[in-house]
Design a protein around this motif. Structure first.
Motif, PDB file in Angstrom:
ATOM      1  N   GLN A 141       0.810  -1.208   0.000  1.00  0.00           N
ATOM      2  CA  GLN A 141       0.000   0.000   0.000  1.00  0.00           C
ATOM      3  C   GLN A 141       0.849   1.266   0.000  1.00  0.00           C
ATOM      4  O   GLN A 141       0.552   2.245  -0.682  1.00  0.00           O
ATOM      5  CB  GLN A 141      -0.938   0.001   1.203  1.00  0.00           C
ATOM      6  N   TYR A 142       1.911   1.277   0.783  1.00  0.00           N
ATOM      7  CA  TYR A 142       2.727   2.475   0.902  1.00  0.00           C
ATOM      8  C   TYR A 142       4.097   2.331   0.223  1.00  0.00           C
ATOM      9  O   TYR A 142       4.990   3.142   0.463  1.00  0.00           O
ATOM     10  CB  TYR A 142       2.913   2.828   2.382  1.00  0.00           C
ATOM     11  N   SER A 143       4.249   1.315  -0.601  1.00  0.00           N
ATOM     12  CA  SER A 143       5.538   1.141  -1.271  1.00  0.00           C
ATOM     13  C   SER A 143       5.742   2.247  -2.304  1.00  0.00           C
ATOM     14  O   SER A 143       4.802   2.669  -2.975  1.00  0.00           O
ATOM     15  CB  SER A 143       5.598  -0.231  -1.956  1.00  0.00           C
ATOM     16  N   PRO A 144       6.980   2.755  -2.445  1.00  0.00           N
ATOM     17  CA  PRO A 144       7.242   3.837  -3.410  1.00  0.00           C
ATOM     18  C   PRO A 144       7.083   3.352  -4.844  1.00  0.00           C
ATOM     19  O   PRO A 144       7.213   2.155  -5.135  1.00  0.00           O
ATOM     20  CB  PRO A 144       8.694   4.228  -3.109  1.00  0.00           C
ATOM     21  N   ASP A 145       6.829   4.285  -5.746  1.00  0.00           N
ATOM     22  CA  ASP A 145       6.560   3.936  -7.146  1.00  0.00           C
ATOM     23  C   ASP A 145       7.684   3.150  -7.824  1.00  0.00           C
ATOM     24  O   ASP A 145       7.403   2.221  -8.586  1.00  0.00           O
ATOM     25  CB  ASP A 145       6.247   5.206  -7.955  1.00  0.00           C
ATOM     26  N   ASP A 156     -13.398  11.778   1.019  1.00  0.00           N
ATOM     27  CA  ASP A 156     -12.659  12.424   2.100  1.00  0.00           C
ATOM     28  C   ASP A 156     -13.189  12.084   3.492  1.00  0.00           C
ATOM     29  O   ASP A 156     -12.503  12.347   4.480  1.00  0.00           O
ATOM     30  CB  ASP A 156     -12.688  13.953   1.928  1.00  0.00           C
ATOM     31  N   VAL A 157     -14.389  11.542   3.566  1.00  0.00           N
ATOM     32  CA  VAL A 157     -14.994  11.290   4.881  1.00  0.00           C
ATOM     33  C   VAL A 157     -15.301   9.804   5.087  1.00  0.00           C
ATOM     34  O   VAL A 157     -14.698   9.142   5.930  1.00  0.00           O
ATOM     35  CB  VAL A 157     -16.280  12.133   5.067  1.00  0.00           C
ATOM     36  N   VAL A 158     -16.232   9.267   4.311  1.00  0.00           N
ATOM     37  CA  VAL A 158     -16.717   7.906   4.547  1.00  0.00           C
ATOM     38  C   VAL A 158     -15.642   6.864   4.255  1.00  0.00           C
ATOM     39  O   VAL A 158     -15.358   5.994   5.088  1.00  0.00           O
ATOM     40  CB  VAL A 158     -17.989   7.627   3.713  1.00  0.00           C
ATOM     41  N   SER A 159     -15.033   6.925   3.078  1.00  0.00           N
ATOM     42  CA  SER A 159     -14.037   5.919   2.707  1.00  0.00           C
ATOM     43  C   SER A 159     -12.845   5.889   3.660  1.00  0.00           C
ATOM     44  O   SER A 159     -12.434   4.797   4.093  1.00  0.00           O
ATOM     45  CB  SER A 159     -13.577   6.151   1.262  1.00  0.00           C
ATOM     46  N   PRO A 160     -12.252   7.045   4.037  1.00  0.00           N
ATOM     47  CA  PRO A 160     -11.127   6.986   4.977  1.00  0.00           C
ATOM     48  C   PRO A 160     -11.495   6.397   6.333  1.00  0.00           C
ATOM     49  O   PRO A 160     -10.704   5.656   6.920  1.00  0.00           O
ATOM     50  CB  PRO A 160     -10.708   8.457   5.105  1.00  0.00           C
ATOM     51  N   MET A 161     -12.689   6.706   6.847  1.00  0.00           N
ATOM     52  CA  MET A 161     -13.030   6.172   8.169  1.00  0.00           C
ATOM     53  C   MET A 161     -13.237   4.659   8.112  1.00  0.00           C
ATOM     54  O   MET A 161     -12.835   3.935   9.026  1.00  0.00           O
ATOM     55  CB  MET A 161     -14.269   6.883   8.746  1.00  0.00           C
ATOM     56  N   LEU A 162     -13.832   4.157   7.040  1.00  0.00           N
ATOM     57  CA  LEU A 162     -14.003   2.711   6.911  1.00  0.00           C
ATOM     58  C   LEU A 162     -12.657   2.027   6.711  1.00  0.00           C
ATOM     59  O   LEU A 162     -12.426   0.926   7.215  1.00  0.00           O
ATOM     60  CB  LEU A 162     -14.942   2.390   5.747  1.00  0.00           C
ATOM     61  N   GLU A 172      -3.144   8.694  -6.807  1.00  0.00           N
ATOM     62  CA  GLU A 172      -2.782  10.037  -6.371  1.00  0.00           C
ATOM     63  C   GLU A 172      -3.483  10.377  -5.058  1.00  0.00           C
ATOM     64  O   GLU A 172      -4.685  10.147  -4.898  1.00  0.00           O
ATOM     65  CB  GLU A 172      -3.184  11.050  -7.450  1.00  0.00           C
ATOM     66  N   LYS A 173      -2.705  10.909  -4.114  1.00  0.00           N
ATOM     67  CA  LYS A 173      -3.271  11.266  -2.821  1.00  0.00           C
ATOM     68  C   LYS A 173      -4.259  12.411  -2.986  1.00  0.00           C
ATOM     69  O   LYS A 173      -4.031  13.340  -3.747  1.00  0.00           O
ATOM     70  CB  LYS A 173      -2.160  11.703  -1.861  1.00  0.00           C
ATOM     71  N   ARG A 174      -5.347  12.329  -2.242  1.00  0.00           N
ATOM     72  CA  ARG A 174      -6.286  13.435  -2.249  1.00  0.00           C
ATOM     73  C   ARG A 174      -5.678  14.599  -1.470  1.00  0.00           C
ATOM     74  O   ARG A 174      -5.029  14.399  -0.443  1.00  0.00           O
ATOM     75  CB  ARG A 174      -7.619  13.014  -1.630  1.00  0.00           C
ATOM     76  N   PRO A 175      -5.872  15.798  -1.958  1.00  0.00           N
ATOM     77  CA  PRO A 175      -5.304  16.948  -1.243  1.00  0.00           C
ATOM     78  C   PRO A 175      -5.944  17.095   0.129  1.00  0.00           C
ATOM     79  O   PRO A 175      -7.104  16.729   0.321  1.00  0.00           O
ATOM     80  CB  PRO A 175      -5.661  18.139  -2.154  1.00  0.00           C
ATOM     81  N   PRO A 176      -5.210  17.604   1.100  1.00  0.00           N
ATOM     82  CA  PRO A 176      -5.796  17.788   2.425  1.00  0.00           C
ATOM     83  C   PRO A 176      -6.973  18.750   2.369  1.00  0.00           C
ATOM     84  O   PRO A 176      -6.961  19.715   1.603  1.00  0.00           O
ATOM     85  CB  PRO A 176      -4.637  18.351   3.253  1.00  0.00           C
ATOM     86  N   VAL A 177      -7.975  18.479   3.173  1.00  0.00           N
ATOM     87  CA  VAL A 177      -9.168  19.321   3.193  1.00  0.00           C
ATOM     88  C   VAL A 177      -8.900  20.543   4.061  1.00  0.00           C
ATOM     89  O   VAL A 177      -8.582  20.425   5.241  1.00  0.00           O
ATOM     90  CB  VAL A 177     -10.382  18.541   3.737  1.00  0.00           C
ATOM     91  N   THR A 178      -9.019  21.715   3.470  1.00  0.00           N
ATOM     92  CA  THR A 178      -8.867  22.954   4.234  1.00  0.00           C
ATOM     93  C   THR A 178     -10.148  23.763   4.250  1.00  0.00           C
ATOM     94  O   THR A 178     -10.299  24.681   5.057  1.00  0.00           O
ATOM     95  CB  THR A 178      -7.744  23.821   3.636  1.00  0.00           C
TER      96      THR A 178
END
Length: 464
Positions: free
Chosen positions: A146-150, A179-185, A163-169
């Motif tokens: 999951q976190y292995s480099p390219d 940004d909400v449901v998928s990360p918490m699950l 691609e990482k989703r940009p942080p929510v500001t």
């Protein structure tokens, strides 16, 4: 592997010690292998006498690990093919651990010495591979990668990392699912509900499988919390037999459950920005807390303002405006105009006493002109502005360039064109704009998309 045969609870109970027992052969055999090869050097030759004992202990613990693992398999919820491979690889590892012990004790010929070295190499590779398969069963096939480099992913034939989703500001621009449901699950549930370990035939690593649910019912029934098995399980009392996650694992917070409720009751969309929903009260507080926006300088809805004059609010309500706070305990206002009574006595200037409090403003079909936009341009805390179906032009949009907190702008059905859009490019927080039925050209839209890839430009459907 889904087991049909009923087994005693004792079998499952004992089997659950497998993750504990399995670390014994890994550690013991690794130490034995290390000592075996070190002992070939004269400097460490004294280690040779300990190797047979270590390999014997490793063989015994490997056999025990196989027995416990077999018992654990009756628990079910594992991918049958992956489980079968892991089991037989574990058995092979135990057999070769026994052979390694036998050959260490029975060292008669040079051929035996060669076999010893070969067995040690096999055991080393086998430990790594079998452990990897076990990790996949417990945490999912992508756990290790999951976190292995390219560069490493490319080397082993994996696709590049998503691609990482940009942080929510800014709250309005957050995607309610991504940004909400998928990360918490992913954080709380996917370790037990993934394609390799689907307890209850439930997989929570993709949108379609979340909606589908598992053997106990449909995961999400749009608009129905009671029938949505996912929501029901996470919102039960913690002592309930059906409560999830089980076994003392950290449960979802009250705020996360509120946002799951918000998602389901708003159609459980696969994508959709928070600004598309009416978020008030507890939902707003929960969203700010879960997304880490409490007190965040970039969160316009966390702004502190003085309460509006109640007499002015009452006067505007009497003239056809609907004015309400965006959440309990907040003085920020959501203002719209819906009534047609006393229209001749209503002007935008009458909203100026509320310019610090207004963050949502809906004035569609109000016959607004460019001069009215000059007034609206003074509402510096504005976050969402809906002025669709008004005869405004490019000239008027220049007054909106002062709205530094503006995130959503609806210009549907207006007379604005390419020149007007250029005047909005100073709005750094603008993340969504509606341009259907305007004079804006497709070429201008494409240029804006290329220049501002995070800006969502809607040219095909009306927004409220």
């Amino acid at each position: 592997m889904d087991q049909i045969t009923e087994v005693s609870d004792w079998v499952i109970f004992i089997g659950r010690f497998h993750p504990l027992i399995v670390h014994l052969p890994i550690g013991i055999i690794l130490v034995g292998i290390s000592m075996y090869f070190l002992a070939k050097k004269k400097k460490f030759s004294q280690l040779k006498g300990a190797v047979p004992f270590l390999m014997g202990a490793g063989a015994v613990s490997a056999i025990l690990s196989c027995v416990f693992g077999y018992m654990l398999s009756f628990q079910g919820g594992y991918d049958a093919e992956a489980l079968n491979s892991h089991q037989w690889m574990g058995v092979a590892l135990a057999v070769f651990a026994v052979l390694a012990f036998v050959f260490m004790v029975w060292e008669k010929t040079k051929r035996i010495v060669v076999l010893q070295s070969g067995l040690m190499v096999f055991l080393l590779v086998g430990l790594g591979y079998t452990g990897h398969m076990g990790g996949n069963l417990s945490h999912g096939a992508s756990y290790l990668t999951q976190y292995s480099p390219d560069p490493l992913r490319k080397l082993v034939g994996l696709p590049p990392k998503p691609e990482k989703r940009p942080p929510v500001t800014v709250l309005d621009s957050a995607d309610i699912f991504l940004d909400v449901v998928s990360p918490m699950l992913s954080d709380y549930c996917v370790s037990c509900h993934n394609p390799g370990k689907s307890k209850g035939d439930l997989v929570l690593s993709s949108y379609d499988r979340i909606i589908k649910g598992g053997e106990n019912g449909q995961g999400v029934v749009i608009g129905d919390l009671k029938e949505s098995e996912l929501y029901r399980r996470v919102s039960l009392p913690e002592h309930h037999d059906d409560f999830m996650p089980p076994d003392g694992k950290k449960p979802l917070s009250g705020e996360q459950i509120k946002l799951l409720e918000l998602w389901i009751m708003n159609g459980a969309p696969e994508k959709g920005q928070m600004g598309d929903f009416q978020i008030e009260g507890d939902y707003l507080s929960a969203a700010n807390k879960v997304l880490g926006l409490e007190g965040h300088g970039g969160n316009s809805l966390a702004r502190k303002v003085e309460p509006a004059d109640s007499l002015i609010v009452a006067s505007l309500n009497a003239k056809g405006y609907v004015i309400r706070t965006i959440s309990e305990g907040s003085y920020l206002l959501d203002v719209s105009f819906v009534a047609q009574k006393n229209l001749e006595n209503v002007s935008i200037e009458q909203l100026l006493p509320l310019k610090d409090q207004i963050v949502y403003l809906n004035l569609n079909n109000r016959n607004l002109g460019d001069k009215d936009l000059e007034v609206i341009g003074q509402f510096e805390n504005m976050v969402r502005l809906n002025i669709h179906s008004n005869p405004i032009t490019d000239e008027g949009l220049s007054f909106l360039a002062k709205l530094e907190n503006l995130e959503v702008l609806n210009l549907y059905g207006t007379q604005i064109g390419d020149n007007g859009l250029e005047r909005l490019e100073l709005l750094q927080k603008l993340n969504r704009i509606y341009l259907w039925n305007t004079q804006v050209t497709p070429e201008k839209v494409e240029n804006l998309k290329a220049k501002y890839p995070d800006l969502e430009i809607n040219i095909g459907e009306e927004a409220s």
